[in-house]
Design a protein around this motif. Structure first.
Motif, PDB file in Angstrom:
ATOM      1  N   SER A   1       0.801  -1.224   0.000  1.00  0.00           N
ATOM      2  CA  SER A   1       0.000   0.000   0.000  1.00  0.00           C
ATOM      3  C   SER A   1       0.836   1.277   0.000  1.00  0.00           C
ATOM      4  O   SER A   1       0.366   2.316  -0.456  1.00  0.00           O
ATOM      5  CB  SER A   1      -0.935   0.017   1.210  1.00  0.00           C
ATOM      6  OG  SER A   1      -0.193  -0.086   2.417  1.00  0.00           O
ATOM      7  N   THR A   2       2.047   1.221   0.521  1.00  0.00           N
ATOM      8  CA  THR A   2       2.810   2.451   0.714  1.00  0.00           C
ATOM      9  C   THR A   2       4.277   2.258   0.361  1.00  0.00           C
ATOM     10  O   THR A   2       4.894   1.267   0.760  1.00  0.00           O
ATOM     11  CB  THR A   2       2.729   2.919   2.180  1.00  0.00           C
ATOM     12  OG1 THR A   2       1.357   3.035   2.551  1.00  0.00           O
ATOM     13  CG2 THR A   2       3.402   4.265   2.359  1.00  0.00           C
TER      14      THR A   2
ATOM     15  N   GLU B   1       6.135   8.249   0.527  1.00  0.00           N
ATOM     16  CA  GLU B   1       4.909   8.567  -0.190  1.00  0.00           C
ATOM     17  C   GLU B   1       3.711   8.502   0.743  1.00  0.00           C
ATOM     18  O   GLU B   1       3.742   7.854   1.790  1.00  0.00           O
ATOM     19  CB  GLU B   1       4.683   7.586  -1.356  1.00  0.00           C
ATOM     20  CG  GLU B   1       5.680   7.714  -2.483  1.00  0.00           C
ATOM     21  CD  GLU B   1       5.294   6.844  -3.677  1.00  0.00           C
ATOM     22  OE1 GLU B   1       4.198   6.248  -3.649  1.00  0.00           O
ATOM     23  OE2 GLU B   1       6.086   6.763  -4.624  1.00  0.00           O
ATOM     24  N   ALA B   2       2.639   9.167   0.333  1.00  0.00           N
ATOM     25  CA  ALA B   2       1.383   9.093   1.066  1.00  0.00           C
ATOM     26  C   ALA B   2       0.767   7.707   0.913  1.00  0.00           C
ATOM     27  O   ALA B   2       1.147   6.930   0.020  1.00  0.00           O
ATOM     28  CB  ALA B   2       0.418  10.162   0.556  1.00  0.00           C
ATOM     29  N   TYR B   3      -0.179   7.388   1.769  1.00  0.00           N
ATOM     30  CA  TYR B   3      -0.843   6.098   1.729  1.00  0.00           C
ATOM     31  C   TYR B   3      -1.494   5.873   0.363  1.00  0.00           C
ATOM     32  O   TYR B   3      -2.218   6.744  -0.133  1.00  0.00           O
ATOM     33  CB  TYR B   3      -1.898   6.021   2.837  1.00  0.00           C
ATOM     34  CG  TYR B   3      -2.516   4.655   2.986  1.00  0.00           C
ATOM     35  CD1 TYR B   3      -1.764   3.572   3.419  1.00  0.00           C
ATOM     36  CD2 TYR B   3      -3.846   4.448   2.663  1.00  0.00           C
ATOM     37  CE1 TYR B   3      -2.333   2.314   3.545  1.00  0.00           C
ATOM     38  CE2 TYR B   3      -4.425   3.198   2.793  1.00  0.00           C
ATOM     39  CZ  TYR B   3      -3.657   2.143   3.228  1.00  0.00           C
ATOM     40  OH  TYR B   3      -4.213   0.896   3.348  1.00  0.00           O
ATOM     41  N   LEU B   4      -1.227   4.739  -0.243  1.00  0.00           N
ATOM     42  CA  LEU B   4      -1.690   4.374  -1.592  1.00  0.00           C
ATOM     43  C   LEU B   4      -1.186   5.358  -2.649  1.00  0.00           C
ATOM     44  O   LEU B   4      -1.728   5.415  -3.753  1.00  0.00           O
ATOM     45  CB  LEU B   4      -3.220   4.279  -1.653  1.00  0.00           C
ATOM     46  CG  LEU B   4      -3.879   3.199  -0.785  1.00  0.00           C
ATOM     47  CD1 LEU B   4      -5.410   3.269  -0.923  1.00  0.00           C
ATOM     48  CD2 LEU B   4      -3.406   1.800  -1.165  1.00  0.00           C
ATOM     49  N   GLY B   5      -0.136   6.092  -2.318  1.00  0.00           N
ATOM     50  CA  GLY B   5       0.334   7.135  -3.220  1.00  0.00           C
ATOM     51  C   GLY B   5       0.720   6.638  -4.599  1.00  0.00           C
ATOM     52  O   GLY B   5       0.357   7.236  -5.614  1.00  0.00           O
ATOM     53  N   TYR B   6       1.472   5.546  -4.670  1.00  0.00           N
ATOM     54  CA  TYR B   6       1.970   5.090  -5.970  1.00  0.00           C
ATOM     55  C   TYR B   6       0.934   4.348  -6.787  1.00  0.00           C
ATOM     56  O   TYR B   6       1.069   4.219  -8.007  1.00  0.00           O
ATOM     57  CB  TYR B   6       3.210   4.203  -5.784  1.00  0.00           C
ATOM     58  CG  TYR B   6       2.912   2.752  -5.492  1.00  0.00           C
ATOM     59  CD1 TYR B   6       2.857   1.806  -6.516  1.00  0.00           C
ATOM     60  CD2 TYR B   6       2.663   2.323  -4.195  1.00  0.00           C
ATOM     61  CE1 TYR B   6       2.582   0.475  -6.241  1.00  0.00           C
ATOM     62  CE2 TYR B   6       2.390   1.000  -3.915  1.00  0.00           C
ATOM     63  CZ  TYR B   6       2.347   0.074  -4.943  1.00  0.00           C
ATOM     64  OH  TYR B   6       2.064  -1.240  -4.671  1.00  0.00           O
TER      65      TYR B   6
ATOM     66  N   LYS C   1      -2.767   4.691  -6.319  1.00  0.00           N
ATOM     67  CA  LYS C   1      -4.154   5.161  -6.300  1.00  0.00           C
ATOM     68  C   LYS C   1      -4.668   5.518  -7.696  1.00  0.00           C
ATOM     69  O   LYS C   1      -5.861   5.315  -7.987  1.00  0.00           O
ATOM     70  CB  LYS C   1      -4.313   6.346  -5.345  1.00  0.00           C
ATOM     71  CG  LYS C   1      -3.466   7.557  -5.658  1.00  0.00           C
ATOM     72  CD  LYS C   1      -3.587   8.593  -4.549  1.00  0.00           C
ATOM     73  CE  LYS C   1      -2.728   9.805  -4.818  1.00  0.00           C
ATOM     74  NZ  LYS C   1      -2.816  10.793  -3.691  1.00  0.00           N
TER      75      LYS C   1
ATOM     76  N   ASN D   1      -8.595   5.900   6.060  1.00  0.00           N
ATOM     77  CA  ASN D   1      -7.335   6.094   5.330  1.00  0.00           C
ATOM     78  C   ASN D   1      -7.500   5.787   3.850  1.00  0.00           C
ATOM     79  O   ASN D   1      -6.975   6.508   2.988  1.00  0.00           O
ATOM     80  CB  ASN D   1      -6.251   5.196   5.921  1.00  0.00           C
ATOM     81  CG  ASN D   1      -5.792   5.643   7.293  1.00  0.00           C
ATOM     82  OD1 ASN D   1      -5.959   6.806   7.662  1.00  0.00           O
ATOM     83  ND2 ASN D   1      -5.218   4.731   8.064  1.00  0.00           N
TER      84      ASN D   1
ATOM     85  N   ALA E   1      -7.543   8.530   0.435  1.00  0.00           N
ATOM     86  CA  ALA E   1      -6.736   8.380  -0.772  1.00  0.00           C
ATOM     87  C   ALA E   1      -7.578   8.348  -2.037  1.00  0.00           C
ATOM     88  O   ALA E   1      -7.142   8.845  -3.083  1.00  0.00           O
ATOM     89  CB  ALA E   1      -5.900   7.103  -0.670  1.00  0.00           C
TER      90      ALA E   1
END
Length: 237
Positions: A12-13, A17-22, A24, A55, A59
């Motif tokens: 997920s991370t 990076e932010a949560y699910l950033g790569y 989402k 969370n 995202a």
């Protein structure tokens, strides 16, 4: 198989990076016009279901995607049956599968997804799409009634796959652990998904996505590297 719509993500991370950033945007693109999803947070152990769902919603809401946790429904079977898409988050795979059996929704989810409902999972959620959870990395903190999972695909996934070795550490590497699995399970392949990668299944085709190379283990002696946009449809046979 041609009805299957799966997005199976390693993690997920990514660091920094932010949560699910790569991933989402991959999730939003995969869902397309579907804007309502049922989220299953049962793999969460040290985070509450409410916080976990929040969370994920934070995202995905910017893409117009409404995320509702299955725990908010009085009847989880009805929740699955009415879902327009299903997302299963990561955490502990044993806890997740145990809860799915406890709620009596393993076969309900399988039937729903096999009939074309989009399914997205990361980490434990990706393990759940496999025939069994035998290639998870997780500690068995609880005992599900079976290791049999959703069996949406005919191969196993090892999320967070890495070939890194810890200096001066005597434990087995990830590849060695998978070799043990393949020695005892000679009739099934394993896809090692490094962090930052995923596999998409749609229209009877499986595609590897991500900037890092993965690995398909055909048996204990044979493995091949796979890269972005490689066709993995042979694993669906």
């Amino acid at each position: 198989m041609n009805n299957l719509q799966l997005l199976l993500i390693s993690n997920s991370t990514m660091p920094g990076e932010a949560y699910l950033g790569y991933c989402k945007e991959n999730i939003a693109q995969f869902l397309g016009d579907v804007k309502e999803v049922l989220f299953i947070p049962y793999a969460g152990v040290t985070v509450s279901y409410e916080d976990y769902t929040a969370n994920v919603a934070a995202a995905l809401n910017p893409f117009g995607i409404e995320v509702t946790g299955i725990h908010t429904f009085s009847n989880p079977i009805n929740a699955v049956e009415s879902a327009k898409a299903i997302i299963v988050g990561g955490g502990n795979t044993f806890e997740l599968l145990s809860k799915l059996y406890d709620k009596r929704i393993v076969e309900i989810i399988r039937k729903k997804v096999m009939n074309g409902t989009p399914y997205i999972g990361w980490s434990a959620g990706s393990n759940m799409a496999c025939p069994t959870i035998k290639t998870t990395n997780d500690m068995p903190i609880t005992m599900p009634i079976s290791f049999k999972a959703l069996n949406l695909i005919h191969f196993q996934i090892n999320p967070h796959y890495t070939e890194e070795r810890i200096p001066n550490h005597g434990g087995e590497s990830r590849a060695q652990r998978l070799q043990e699995f393949l020695t005892k399970n000679t009739d099934i392949e394993v896809l090692g998904l490094p962090e930052g990668t995923m596999v998409e299944v749609r229209d009877g085709k499986a595609t590897y996505l991500g900037e890092y190379s993965g690995k398909v283990f055909f048996n204990a002696e044979k493995a091949e590297e796979v890269n972005h946009q490689d066709d993995l449809s042979f694993l669906l046979k």
